[in-house]
Design a protein around this motif. Structure first.
Motif, PDB file in Angstrom:
ATOM      1  N   TYR A   1      95.280   4.514 -49.748  1.00 30.20           N
ATOM      2  CA  TYR A   1      94.581   4.733 -48.482  1.00 30.20           C
ATOM      3  C   TYR A   1      95.534   4.571 -47.305  1.00 30.20           C
ATOM      4  N   SER A   2      95.672   5.642 -46.540  1.00 22.45           N
ATOM      5  CA  SER A   2      96.653   5.647 -45.458  1.00 22.45           C
ATOM      6  C   SER A   2      96.055   6.005 -44.100  1.00 22.45           C
ATOM      7  N   HIS A   3      94.748   6.247 -44.042  1.00 18.42           N
ATOM      8  CA  HIS A   3      94.120   6.584 -42.764  1.00 18.42           C
ATOM      9  C   HIS A   3      92.680   6.074 -42.762  1.00 18.42           C
ATOM     10  N   CYS A   4      92.191   5.742 -41.568  1.00 18.02           N
ATOM     11  CA  CYS A   4      90.820   5.245 -41.453  1.00 18.02           C
ATOM     12  C   CYS A   4      90.250   5.581 -40.087  1.00 18.02           C
ATOM     13  N   GLY A   5      88.925   5.515 -40.021  1.00 21.00           N
ATOM     14  CA  GLY A   5      88.210   5.767 -38.781  1.00 21.00           C
ATOM     15  C   GLY A   5      86.904   4.999 -38.802  1.00 21.00           C
ATOM     16  N   ILE A   6      86.125   5.136 -37.738  1.00 21.47           N
ATOM     17  CA  ILE A   6      84.842   4.442 -37.622  1.00 21.47           C
ATOM     18  C   ILE A   6      83.750   5.472 -37.357  1.00 21.47           C
ATOM     19  N   LEU A   7      82.625   5.281 -38.001  1.00 22.76           N
ATOM     20  CA  LEU A   7      81.530   6.253 -37.947  1.00 22.76           C
ATOM     21  C   LEU A   7      80.488   5.925 -36.880  1.00 22.76           C
ATOM     22  N   PHE A   8      80.092   6.959 -36.149  1.00 24.31           N
ATOM     23  CA  PHE A   8      78.997   6.881 -35.198  1.00 24.31           C
ATOM     24  C   PHE A   8      78.199   8.166 -35.289  1.00 24.31           C
ATOM     25  N   GLN A   9      76.899   8.050 -35.172  1.00 23.03           N
ATOM     26  CA  GLN A   9      76.069   9.248 -35.188  1.00 23.03           C
ATOM     27  C   GLN A   9      75.813   9.673 -33.735  1.00 23.03           C
ATOM     28  N   ARG A  10      76.088  10.954 -33.459  1.00 17.97           N
ATOM     29  CA  ARG A  10      75.853  11.514 -32.125  1.00 17.97           C
ATOM     30  C   ARG A  10      75.045  12.789 -32.281  1.00 17.97           C
ATOM     31  N   ASN A  11      73.913  12.845 -31.604  1.00 13.87           N
ATOM     32  CA  ASN A  11      73.044  14.026 -31.669  1.00 13.87           C
ATOM     33  C   ASN A  11      72.746  14.443 -33.112  1.00 13.87           C
ATOM     34  N   GLY A  12      72.503  13.458 -33.974  1.00  8.55           N
ATOM     35  CA  GLY A  12      72.146  13.727 -35.355  1.00  8.55           C
ATOM     36  C   GLY A  12      73.297  14.081 -36.273  1.00  8.55           C
ATOM     37  N   GLU A  13      74.521  14.066 -35.760  1.00 13.94           N
ATOM     38  CA  GLU A  13      75.697  14.410 -36.575  1.00 13.94           C
ATOM     39  C   GLU A  13      76.601  13.190 -36.707  1.00 13.94           C
ATOM     40  N   TRP A  14      77.087  12.942 -37.929  1.00  9.32           N
ATOM     41  CA  TRP A  14      78.037  11.851 -38.147  1.00  9.32           C
ATOM     42  C   TRP A  14      79.410  12.274 -37.658  1.00  9.32           C
ATOM     43  N   ARG A  15      79.992  11.415 -36.820  1.00  6.17           N
ATOM     44  CA  ARG A  15      81.301  11.654 -36.224  1.00  6.17           C
ATOM     45  C   ARG A  15      82.232  10.504 -36.602  1.00  6.17           C
ATOM     46  N   VAL A  16      83.511  10.822 -36.734  1.00  8.23           N
ATOM     47  CA  VAL A  16      84.524   9.808 -37.027  1.00  8.23           C
ATOM     48  C   VAL A  16      85.394   9.654 -35.790  1.00  8.23           C
ATOM     49  N   PHE A  17      85.403   8.448 -35.237  1.00  5.62           N
ATOM     50  CA  PHE A  17      86.268   8.109 -34.109  1.00  5.62           C
ATOM     51  C   PHE A  17      87.546   7.562 -34.729  1.00  5.62           C
ATOM     52  N   GLU A  18      88.690   8.093 -34.321  1.00  9.77           N
ATOM     53  CA  GLU A  18      89.938   7.761 -35.013  1.00  9.77           C
ATOM     54  C   GLU A  18      91.134   7.860 -34.091  1.00  9.77           C
ATOM     55  N   ALA A  19      92.206   7.179 -34.485  1.00 11.53           N
ATOM     56  CA  ALA A  19      93.480   7.293 -33.789  1.00 11.53           C
ATOM     57  C   ALA A  19      94.291   8.367 -34.495  1.00 11.53           C
ATOM     58  N   VAL A  20      94.317   9.516 -33.863  1.00 15.12           N
ATOM     59  CA  VAL A  20      95.190  10.627 -34.238  1.00 15.12           C
ATOM     60  C   VAL A  20      95.899  10.984 -32.936  1.00 15.12           C
ATOM     61  N   GLN A  21      96.422  12.154 -32.806  1.00 16.65           N
ATOM     62  CA  GLN A  21      97.063  12.532 -31.540  1.00 16.65           C
ATOM     63  C   GLN A  21      96.176  13.499 -30.789  1.00 16.65           C
ATOM     64  N   PRO A  22      95.514  13.052 -29.735  1.00 12.28           N
ATOM     65  CA  PRO A  22      95.312  11.680 -29.263  1.00 12.28           C
ATOM     66  C   PRO A  22      94.085  11.057 -29.920  1.00 12.28           C
ATOM     67  N   VAL A  23      93.790   9.791 -29.562  1.00  9.34           N
ATOM     68  CA  VAL A  23      92.585   9.123 -30.059  1.00  9.34           C
ATOM     69  C   VAL A  23      91.385   9.978 -29.664  1.00  9.34           C
ATOM     70  N   SER A  24      90.572  10.321 -30.666  1.00 12.79           N
ATOM     71  CA  SER A  24      89.443  11.222 -30.430  1.00 12.79           C
ATOM     72  C   SER A  24      88.450  11.097 -31.579  1.00 12.79           C
ATOM     73  N   GLU A  25      87.460  11.962 -31.575  1.00 15.91           N
ATOM     74  CA  GLU A  25      86.489  11.971 -32.672  1.00 15.91           C
ATOM     75  C   GLU A  25      86.379  13.368 -33.240  1.00 15.91           C
TER      76      GLU A  25
END
Length: 185
Positions: free
Chosen positions: A35-59
């Motif tokens: 495992y080399s990457h991770c994110g955090i889950l939030f539901q927005r408008n009924g859709e599961w989104r992953v908030f993560e640090a990539v370039q740039p930090v986004s979802e």
């Protein structure tokens, strides 16, 4: 995969994968984990989104996030005492803690400052700020297995001769294996 997983998810769950990025192999070798990457889950408008640090930090959408990883495989973890800790107010604090990093550059050097940020650092700091929980044991760079030629090459590329061996870091696997978390899937 996402359709099967979605009913089991809750806001604030952490999600892990094997990234296909250029640095993934070095991270896997240094941490002895796939495992080399991770994110955090939030539901927005009924859709599961992953908030993560990539370039740039986004979802991104959960489906797109999973597809970016190796074989679309993911592991989802949840705070052990999520029922009592992740109240609606705490979830708002968790999201607000993440929003302060949105748009920040990805930290290729794995420094502990807030100027740039990497994936597991983002999640660790969000949870610490919002709930007081420290998920996973902080380490120093010197505690990782730095002997493999692929790891050595990545260290040389990033730091030259001045490797910050005493820099505090949190790796995806230290979070994944934390006693603070339980496995959802």
């Amino acid at each position: 995969m996402v359709a099967q997983l979605a009913p089991k998810l809750r806001n604030g769950d952490l999600i892990f994968q094997t990234s296909r990025s250029a640095q993934s192999q070095a991270i896997q070798l240094a941490t002895h984990s796939p495992y080399s990457h991770c994110g955090i889950l939030f539901q927005r408008n009924g859709e599961w989104r992953v908030f993560e640090a990539v370039q740039p930090v986004s979802e991104t959408s959960l489906a797109a996030w999973a597809a970016r990883g190796q074989d679309g495989k993911v592991v989802v973890k949840r705070l052990r005492d999520a029922e009592t800790v992740l109240t609606p107010a705490a979830l708002k604090r968790l999201q607000a803690a993440g929003e302060q990093y949105r748009g920040k550059n990805y930290d290729l050097y794995f420094g502990w400052s807030d100027d740039r940020i990497y994936c597991s650092e983002l999640l660790w700091k969000m949870y610490r700020q919002a709930t007081g929980h420290e998920i996973g044991k902080l380490q120093t760079l010197r505690e990782f297995d730095l002997g493999h030629p692929a790891v050595q090459a990545k260290l040389q590329e990033r730091y030259g001769k001045h490797i910050p061996l005493d820099e505090r870091v949190i790796s995806p696997v230290r979070m994944l294996e934390s006693e603070e978390l339980v496995t959802v899937r």
